[in-house]
Motif scaffolding. Structure first.
Motif, mmCIF file in Angstrom:
data_model
loop_
_atom_site.group_PDB
_atom_site.id
_atom_site.type_symbol
_atom_site.label_atom_id
_atom_site.label_comp_id
_atom_site.label_asym_id
_atom_site.label_seq_id
_atom_site.Cartn_x
_atom_site.Cartn_y
_atom_site.Cartn_z
ATOM 1 N N ARG A 61 -2.197 -1.783 4.417
ATOM 2 C CA ARG A 61 -3.357 -0.927 4.137
ATOM 3 C C ARG A 61 -3.747 -0.093 5.360
ATOM 4 N NH1 ARG A 61 -6.588 -5.601 0.996
ATOM 5 N NH2 ARG A 61 -5.421 -5.490 -0.951
ATOM 6 N N ALA B 274 -1.720 -8.102 3.191
ATOM 7 C CA ALA B 274 -1.972 -6.696 2.873
ATOM 8 C C ALA B 274 -2.598 -5.898 4.009
ATOM 9 C CB ALA B 274 -2.898 -6.624 1.654
ATOM 10 N N GLU B 275 -3.132 -6.559 5.050
ATOM 11 C CA GLU B 275 -3.931 -5.863 6.042
ATOM 12 C C GLU B 275 -3.159 -4.751 6.761
ATOM 13 O OE1 GLU B 275 -3.596 -9.205 5.959
ATOM 14 O OE2 GLU B 275 -5.534 -9.751 5.113
ATOM 15 N N ALA C 117 0.870 -1.180 0.000
ATOM 16 C CA ALA C 117 0.000 0.000 0.000
ATOM 17 C C ALA C 117 0.901 1.222 0.000
ATOM 18 C CB ALA C 117 -0.905 -0.005 1.230
ATOM 19 N N ARG D 237 -3.713 4.037 5.519
ATOM 20 C CA ARG D 237 -4.935 4.792 5.844
ATOM 21 C C ARG D 237 -4.751 5.727 7.032
ATOM 22 N NH1 ARG D 237 -7.716 -0.034 4.950
ATOM 23 N NH2 ARG D 237 -7.727 -0.459 7.168
#
Length: 101
Positions: free
Chosen positions: A70, A66-67, A39, A74
């Motif tokens: 991301r 990916a958690e 990300a 954010r």
């Protein structure tokens, strides 16, 4: 083949932007992984304790998922302490460790 594909996904996702003093761009490619794990933050506006404006850029590697990448993309700009310019290396390390908890 585990976490890898038999052929890379070479489709690229690109973005660009500008501030009054800077033009920027980025491009991402999934490659051999089963899904995109990275990300990024691209030109996110941030301020320091004195109110000076800057922009943030970052690439966050998913390292097999990916958690977290991301989540960091954010929230990192909102979690950046206003005093970060006093000692950027120390403050960014603290921020990364706190976000990793």
């Amino acid at each position: 083949m585990g976490a890898y594909l038999s052929a890379p996904v070479t489709t690229k996702v690109s973005a660009d932007g500008a501030t009054p003093w800077l033009e920027f761009g980025a491009s991402a490619m999934q490659g051999w992984r089963r899904s995109m794990e990275d990300a990024h933050v691209l030109g996110e506006p941030i301020k320091d304790a004195q109110g000076s404006s800057s922009v943030m850029f970052g690439v966050f590697d998913g390292h097999g998922g990916a958690e977290v990448a991301r989540f960091v993309a954010r929230h990192i700009a909102d979690e950046l302490p206003a005093r970060w310019t006093a000692d950027p290396e120390r403050e960014l390390k603290r921020l990364f460790h706190r976000m990793d908890e």
